[in-house]
Design an enzyme around this catalytic site. Structure first.
Site, PDB file in Angstrom:
ATOM      1  CG  LEU A  12      -1.898  -1.409   1.226  1.00 22.18           C
ATOM      2  CD1 LEU A  12      -2.590  -1.202   2.191  1.00 22.18           C
ATOM      3  CD2 LEU A  12      -2.711  -1.358  -0.097  1.00 22.18           C
ATOM      4  CB  VAL A  13       0.580   4.302   1.554  1.00 20.25           C
ATOM      5  CG1 VAL A  13       1.222   5.870   1.426  1.00 20.25           C
ATOM      6  CG2 VAL A  13      -0.919   4.684   0.731  1.00 20.25           C
ATOM      7  CG  HIS A  14       5.501   0.889   0.357  1.00 16.97           C
ATOM      8  ND1 HIS A  14       4.506   0.892  -0.600  1.00 16.97           N
ATOM      9  CD2 HIS A  14       6.645   0.609  -0.230  1.00 16.97           C
ATOM     10  CE1 HIS A  14       5.011   0.277  -1.632  1.00 16.97           C
ATOM     11  NE2 HIS A  14       6.193   0.344  -1.721  1.00 16.97           N
ATOM     12  N   GLY A  15       7.021   3.929   2.231  1.00 17.95           N
ATOM     13  CA  GLY A  15       8.439   4.512   1.836  1.00 17.95           C
ATOM     14  C   GLY A  15       9.117   4.883   0.438  1.00 17.95           C
TER      15      GLY A  15
END
Length: 155
Positions: A12-15
């Site tokens: 998903l929404v990551h680094g």
């Protein structure tokens, strides 16, 4: 709606990887499309806090996303799916998707590797075939600077 990228990524929404895509397309909004996560208030808050600076995260069900995507907007948007099935469900709701970036799908006992970062089950292969038949160009590309790999050549 100015959809710049549609991507499947279980993380998903990551680094760094997400930041690279946001910078590449000047994304201002991430629309995460997942029926299960859309009902989980804790996850929605956590994902909103994970977004790069200046980017909003909206978590929507497939049906809600299909309706919202009909609204005209110039806001540069990334459609994000946890699973291939989410993209297929959005197509079934009538949304026309031209391309789908496959970023990361992890290993499970029912999945087999097609690259180092992408593992798919027989059911997911069938979903990819359906997306392809619907005219969706499905490709693997971890980072913007990487070459695209046609997923149909791997399954």
């Amino acid at each position: 709606m100015s959809v710049e990228l549609a991507r499947v990524d279980e993380r998903l929404v990551h680094g760094q990887i997400m930041t690279a895509w946001v910078k590449r397309f000047w994304i201002r909004r991430i629309m995460l499309i997942d029926d299960e996560i859309a009902q989980d208030e804790f996850m929605k808050q956590l994902l909103a806090m994970s977004a790069p600076s200046g980017v909003t995260v909206e978590v929507r069900s497939v049906a809600d996303a299909a309706e919202n995507l009909k609204v005209e907007s110039s806001e540069k948007t990334l459609l994000l799916f946890k699973e291939i099935g989410g993209a297929l469900a959005l197509i079934k709701e009538g949304y026309i998707l031209k391309e789908l970036n496959i970023g990361n799908i992890g290993s499970t006992p029912s999945r087999r590797a097609i690259t180092r970062e992408v593992y798919v089950s027989e059911e997911e292969k069938e979903m990819l075939r359906k997306l392809n038949a619907a005219g969706v160009n499905c490709y693997i590309q971890k980072l913007p600077q990487d070459n695209r790999v046609d997923i149909m050549s791997r399954i």
